[in-house]
Structure formats: structure tokens, C-alpha cells
Scaffold this motif. Sequence first.
Motif, mmCIF file in Angstrom:
data_model
loop_
_atom_site.group_PDB
_atom_site.id
_atom_site.type_symbol
_atom_site.label_atom_id
_atom_site.label_comp_id
_atom_site.label_asym_id
_atom_site.label_seq_id
_atom_site.Cartn_x
_atom_site.Cartn_y
_atom_site.Cartn_z
ATOM 1 N N VAL A 193 -2.861 7.267 -2.038
ATOM 2 C CA VAL A 193 -4.193 6.775 -1.670
ATOM 3 C C VAL A 193 -5.085 7.942 -1.272
ATOM 4 O O VAL A 193 -4.602 8.985 -0.840
ATOM 5 C CB VAL A 193 -4.098 5.751 -0.515
ATOM 6 C CG1 VAL A 193 -3.470 4.454 -1.005
ATOM 7 C CG2 VAL A 193 -3.321 6.302 0.666
ATOM 8 N N SER A 249 -1.877 -3.196 5.553
ATOM 9 C CA SER A 249 -2.303 -2.827 4.195
ATOM 10 C C SER A 249 -3.716 -2.255 4.203
ATOM 11 O O SER A 249 -4.571 -2.644 3.403
ATOM 12 C CB SER A 249 -2.230 -4.051 3.264
ATOM 13 O OG SER A 249 -0.896 -4.454 3.078
ATOM 14 N N THR A 250 -3.931 -1.349 5.112
ATOM 15 C CA THR A 250 -5.263 -0.783 5.278
ATOM 16 C C THR A 250 -5.190 0.728 5.364
ATOM 17 O O THR A 250 -4.325 1.289 6.030
ATOM 18 C CB THR A 250 -5.940 -1.345 6.541
ATOM 19 O OG1 THR A 250 -6.012 -2.778 6.437
ATOM 20 C CG2 THR A 250 -7.349 -0.790 6.695
ATOM 21 N N LEU A 251 -6.114 1.369 4.691
ATOM 22 C CA LEU A 251 -6.270 2.821 4.706
ATOM 23 C C LEU A 251 -7.475 3.149 5.575
ATOM 24 O O LEU A 251 -8.479 2.423 5.544
ATOM 25 C CB LEU A 251 -6.497 3.327 3.282
ATOM 26 C CG LEU A 251 -6.742 4.814 3.093
ATOM 27 C CD1 LEU A 251 -5.479 5.607 3.400
ATOM 28 C CD2 LEU A 251 -7.214 5.084 1.663
ATOM 29 N N ASP A 277 4.455 11.185 1.755
ATOM 30 C CA ASP A 277 3.404 11.061 2.769
ATOM 31 C C ASP A 277 2.704 12.390 3.044
ATOM 32 O O ASP A 277 2.101 12.585 4.097
ATOM 33 C CB ASP A 277 3.953 10.497 4.083
ATOM 34 C CG ASP A 277 4.211 8.991 3.991
ATOM 35 O OD1 ASP A 277 4.932 8.448 4.849
ATOM 36 O OD2 ASP A 277 3.691 8.363 3.046
ATOM 37 N N LEU A 296 0.808 -1.207 0.000
ATOM 38 C CA LEU A 296 0.000 0.000 0.000
ATOM 39 C C LEU A 296 0.846 1.264 0.000
ATOM 40 O O LEU A 296 0.508 2.241 -0.662
ATOM 41 C CB LEU A 296 -0.926 -0.022 1.226
ATOM 42 C CG LEU A 296 -1.962 1.095 1.312
ATOM 43 C CD1 LEU A 296 -2.893 1.054 0.120
ATOM 44 C CD2 LEU A 296 -2.744 0.965 2.608
ATOM 45 N N GLU A 297 1.978 1.246 0.683
ATOM 46 C CA GLU A 297 2.776 2.464 0.796
ATOM 47 C C GLU A 297 3.405 2.875 -0.535
ATOM 48 O O GLU A 297 3.901 3.987 -0.662
ATOM 49 C CB GLU A 297 3.858 2.272 1.859
ATOM 50 C CG GLU A 297 4.897 1.212 1.519
ATOM 51 C CD GLU A 297 5.857 0.996 2.681
ATOM 52 O OE1 GLU A 297 6.459 1.975 3.132
ATOM 53 O OE2 GLU A 297 5.995 -0.157 3.121
ATOM 54 N N CYS A 307 -12.700 4.667 -1.395
ATOM 55 C CA CYS A 307 -11.244 4.721 -1.288
ATOM 56 C C CYS A 307 -10.667 4.500 -2.684
ATOM 57 O O CYS A 307 -11.303 3.875 -3.536
ATOM 58 C CB CYS A 307 -10.720 3.679 -0.309
ATOM 59 S SG CYS A 307 -11.199 1.965 -0.624
ATOM 60 N N SER A 321 -5.268 8.057 7.462
ATOM 61 C CA SER A 321 -4.066 7.368 7.929
ATOM 62 C C SER A 321 -3.928 6.049 7.184
ATOM 63 O O SER A 321 -4.893 5.556 6.589
ATOM 64 C CB SER A 321 -4.116 7.122 9.433
ATOM 65 O OG SER A 321 -5.199 6.293 9.783
ATOM 66 N N ARG A 322 -2.749 5.510 7.256
ATOM 67 C CA ARG A 322 -2.435 4.286 6.522
ATOM 68 C C ARG A 322 -1.637 3.374 7.428
ATOM 69 O O ARG A 322 -0.662 3.811 8.037
ATOM 70 C CB ARG A 322 -1.628 4.653 5.283
ATOM 71 C CG ARG A 322 -1.420 3.565 4.268
ATOM 72 C CD ARG A 322 -0.477 4.068 3.186
ATOM 73 N NE ARG A 322 0.863 4.275 3.721
ATOM 74 C CZ ARG A 322 1.676 5.241 3.313
ATOM 75 N NH1 ARG A 322 1.286 6.098 2.397
ATOM 76 N NH2 ARG A 322 2.866 5.364 3.842
ATOM 77 N N ASP A 323 -2.063 2.130 7.563
ATOM 78 C CA ASP A 323 -1.332 1.125 8.325
ATOM 79 C C ASP A 323 -0.694 0.177 7.319
ATOM 80 O O ASP A 323 -1.378 -0.693 6.757
ATOM 81 C CB ASP A 323 -2.278 0.377 9.266
ATOM 82 C CG ASP A 323 -1.545 -0.571 10.204
ATOM 83 O OD1 ASP A 323 -0.498 -1.125 9.797
ATOM 84 O OD2 ASP A 323 -2.029 -0.773 11.330
ATOM 85 N N ASP A 324 0.577 0.387 7.071
ATOM 86 C CA ASP A 324 1.248 -0.401 6.042
ATOM 87 C C ASP A 324 1.349 -1.875 6.415
ATOM 88 O O ASP A 324 1.283 -2.745 5.539
ATOM 89 C CB ASP A 324 2.640 0.174 5.775
ATOM 90 C CG ASP A 324 2.579 1.564 5.181
ATOM 91 O OD1 ASP A 324 3.528 2.350 5.408
ATOM 92 O OD2 ASP A 324 1.580 1.868 4.505
#
Length: 123
Positions: free
Chosen positions: A33, A76-78, A55, A28-29, A95, A70-73
Motif C-alpha cells: 500500500v 482495514s485502514t491505511l 512491512d 489489506l495486509e 492512496c 501506518s496500517r490498521d489491519d
Amino acid sequence: VPLQASGRGTVQPGGSLTLSCATSGFTLEDYSVAWFRQVSGKEREVVSYISAADDDTYYGDSVKGRFTISRDDAKSTLYLQMHTLKPEDTAVYYCAASVARIATRDAAWFEYWGQGTLVTVSS
């Protein structure tokens, strides 16, 4: 690039809600997004985005100070945390992801989209 949005619901004005957008099979990063929203009969508008290059984040004027992207790499979740919700926040939220390193407010910039999730703010 599969994107699966979740978190739809009805909340009262002033309430909070968090939307999630899960992905799988890609990092994801490496993607810019975003969250967009759309009201029936109107164009899809950007709510917020994160550019992959640095970022850097952007928020639309109508949500600034109330919403947080926010993004949790690792997962893999936005996410989109929404606070102090107003009736005018009622919309279908989407999204989106783009291979472009720099994001823009233009929906056409994003190649990949999750299915919409409905957020209703009403008393």
C-alpha cells in the motif's frame, strides 16, 4: 479493490493532518500500500509505501521525518500522519494498493487507487 480516502483539509504551515484510506472486502495486509500526491501540471509522486512482503516502509526525501505511514489491519485502514506541514505539501493525495509483495516508487506498479483528497497548507 475499493479504496476510500478521507481527511482533506486546509492547515497552516507547521500544522498536522491525518489522512485515512478505508477498504472493505479484502485483507489489506496482503497488499502493498502507498500514498502518492500530485500537484496540477506535475507527475504523481510517491510519498510513502509499505511492502506486503516484509512491512518495509519507504518515505520520499521531502517528507522523511515529518510523515508516518501506518496500517490498521483490524480496521482495514491505511493512514498517513503528516506533521510540520509546509506549503509545498499542498497537493491532491491518493492512496493506492498493489498485489505485488514488494512496493516501488512507480505509480504504474499499483493497480488500485482511491479518489484523491485535497490537502492545502496555507496561512
